[in-house]
Design an enzyme around this catalytic site. Structure first.
Site, PDB file in Angstrom:
ATOM      1  CE  LYS A 216      37.713  39.926  33.447  1.00 50.87           C
ATOM      2  NZ  LYS A 216      36.513  40.735  33.548  1.00 50.87           N
ATOM      3  CB  CYS A 272      34.301  36.233  37.255  1.00 55.34           C
ATOM      4  SG  CYS A 272      33.712  35.452  35.743  1.00 55.34           S
ATOM      5  CG  PHE A 273      34.335  39.442  41.925  1.00 57.65           C
ATOM      6  CD1 PHE A 273      34.782  39.922  40.707  1.00 57.65           C
ATOM      7  CD2 PHE A 273      33.560  40.278  42.715  1.00 57.65           C
ATOM      8  CE1 PHE A 273      34.468  41.201  40.272  1.00 57.65           C
ATOM      9  CE2 PHE A 273      33.241  41.564  42.294  1.00 57.65           C
ATOM     10  CZ  PHE A 273      33.685  42.027  41.080  1.00 57.65           C
ATOM     11  CE  LYS A 275      36.114  32.246  36.057  1.00 53.87           C
ATOM     12  NZ  LYS A 275      37.127  32.933  35.263  1.00 53.87           N
TER      13      LYS A 275
END
Ligand code: NAD
Ligand code: UGA
Length: 457
Positions: A216, A272-273, A275
């Site tokens: 992920k 997200c990217f 983090k």
């Protein structure tokens, strides 16, 4: 029937469970959250997030086999399978601050599961977590003294906002990682059985726990790396009269490279990217892999550079000052078809323009409320205007910051008419017809393209 519980009713928990409920009518699914307002919104006609196709799926299953609740403890007792999709933001304090994932919400949830369980359960890592988190979770969960056994399974989510329902309905793959023990493999099979209701079996990939957790982080790092790579080349295009759209097409037709995720832009945003890459960087540093850490950190640095470069170009094009000038930002969301403004480049651009003392007005069809909240105190200095024509009226410049398709369809002749001259457009998403705007009289600055200015040289 399986009782499925999802803890965390956010961008992942809500849509993911709605799609599972749609395809698994024999299972009962409850989504819980500590945020009462969010749960109330999931129960109402005004869902807490904007996502194309979501309303229809929720309406179809809600009250049948999909329920939203704040009674977390009661539903833990009943659950057979518990997905946990609480947030895992970057740590802001102590060891690893600014890079490591803040796992306090996860650990709190694990302890709550432990406290209220009376039967064995499968606990599913749906949130994005550092590799080897499952080991810590197993240790916490299996520390009970009443003999209960918990299987921890990793099942990371790959949906992208704006296309969440499409991605969930027709995923490139579903990934499930579990322990290679008999009970781990039974838990893995239970997960495969859920997804096999609508996902072809060959697209359900099963791995060991650590591969799943790491895949992920690696997938997000690779995706973000493509955006930073094309943005790096866009900077060189602007110096050399090469055109980034032509370069992207030329390299993207190589089947080894592929055409997707090569849209040069003002930078990537989203929760997200950044983090997840920083989390990867932290992990590498933890294992003393400093060169690997530096390699990935550069993807984030390049993104910050791209955003800063965009505003510098604006200021220098507008005669080195934007103080007191009205500037209309077209788009606040971090990408089209979402109301999410977390880490949105639009807000980064907004903050820098405020430092330059510009009068900033932001327009967006769905994200103005989130933009106002995310800007915090700075929001007081910003005008939020849903109508782009009103936003542009009296402005010296427009900056396109979200690729909402309707922004390309506006009547730019009428907009130009209402603006202060000379009028500027900075297209941070390369979605406008630059030649047409230039012919109308705009001075046009696109990413990775030479400027089109109407000034005599
Ligand atoms: P979010 O902030 O939208 O939702 C998380 C929810 O968890 C919030 O509503 C919060 O109130 C709730 N929560 C926190 N602590 C809780 C607790 N102790 N008990 C009950 N509820 C609690 O976050 P998100 O965007 O849905 O992301 C969740 C996870 O999924 C993150 O790890 C993220 O990296 C990952 N992820 C996100 C996306 C995305 O597109 N947003 C995609 C894939 C993976
Ligand atoms: C991303 C991944 O695509 C998902 O697979 C992942 O599940 C998710 O992160 C996550 O873990 O949260 P998301 O951030 O929702 O999804 O949206 P993307 O489509 O990946 O776009 C991210 C950012 O990159 C946006 O700001 C977008 O505008 C930008 N982008 C994307 C570009 O600038 N150029 C491109 O070519 C593609």
């Amino acid at each position: 029937m399986t009782n499925i519980l999802c803890i965390g009713a956010g961008y992942v928990g809500g849509p993911t469970m709605a799609v599972i409920a749609k395809h698994c009518p024999e299972h009962r699914i409850v989504v819980v959250d500590i945020n009462e307002a969010k749960i109330a919104a999931w129960q109402s006609d005004h869902l807490p997030i904007y996502e194309p196709g979501l309303e229809e799926v929720v309406r179809g299953a809600r009250g049948r086999n999909l329920f939203f609740s704040t009674e977390i403890n009661r539903h833990i007792v009943e659950a057979d399978v518990i997905f946990v999709s609480v947030n895992t933001p970057t740590k802001t304090f102590g060891q690893g601050a600014g890079k490591a994932a803040d796992l306090q919400y996860w650990e709190k949830t694990a302890r709550q599961i432990l406290e209220h369980s009376t039967t064995p359960k499968i606990v599913v890592e749906k949130s994005t977590l550092p590799v080897r988190t499952a080991q810590a979770l197993e240790r916490i969960l299996n520390s009970n003294d009443n003999g209960l056994h918990f299987d921890v399974v990793s099942n990371p989510e790959f949906l992208a906002e704006g296309t969440a329902i499409r991605d969930l309905e027709n995923p490139d793959r579903v990934l499930v990682g579990a322990r290679e023990t008999p009970s781990g493999q039974r838990a893995l099979q239970a997960m495969v059985d859920i997804y096999a209701h609508w996902v072809p079996r060959e697209r359900i990939i099963t791995t060991n726990l650590w591969s799943s957790e790491l895949s992920k982080l690696a997938a997000n790092a690779f995706l973000a790396q493509r955006v930073s790579s094309i943005n790096a080349i866009s900077a060189l295009c602007e110096k050399t009269e090469a055109d980034i759209a032509e370069v992207a097409q030329a390299i993207g037709t190589d089947s080894r490279i592929g055409p997707r995720f090569l849209r040069a832009s003002v930078g990537f945003g989203g929760s997200c990217f950044k983090k997840d890459i920083l989390n990867l960087v932290y992990l590498c540093e933890h294992y003393s892999l400093y060169e690997v850490a530096a390699y990935w950190e550069q993807v984030v640095k390049m993104n910050e550079y791209q955003q800063a470069r965009f505003v510098s170009r604006m200021v220098s094009a507008m005669f080195n000052t934007v103080a007191g000038k009205r500037i209309a930002l077209f788009g606040a969301a971090f990408k089209a078809n979402t109301s999410d403004t977390r880490e949105s480049p639009a807000l980064a651009v907004c903050r820098t323009l405020l430092e330059e003392r510009a009068n900033v007005v932001i327009t967006d069809p769905h994200a103005l409320d989130n933009a106002r909240a995310d800007l915090g105190a700075a929001a007081e200095k910003v005008t939020f205007e849903p109508d782009p024509y009103v936003a542009a009226r009296g402005a010296h410049a427009i900056a396109v910051l979200t690729e909402w398709p309707y922004l390309a369809e506006l009547d730019y002749a009428a907009i130009l008419e209402s603006m202060v001259k000379p009028a500027f457009i900075f297209d941070g998403r390369n979605i406008l017809d630059h030649q047409k705007l230039y012919a109308m009289g705009f001075n046009v600055y696109a990413i990775g393209k030479p400027p089109l200015t109407n000034f005599p040289s």
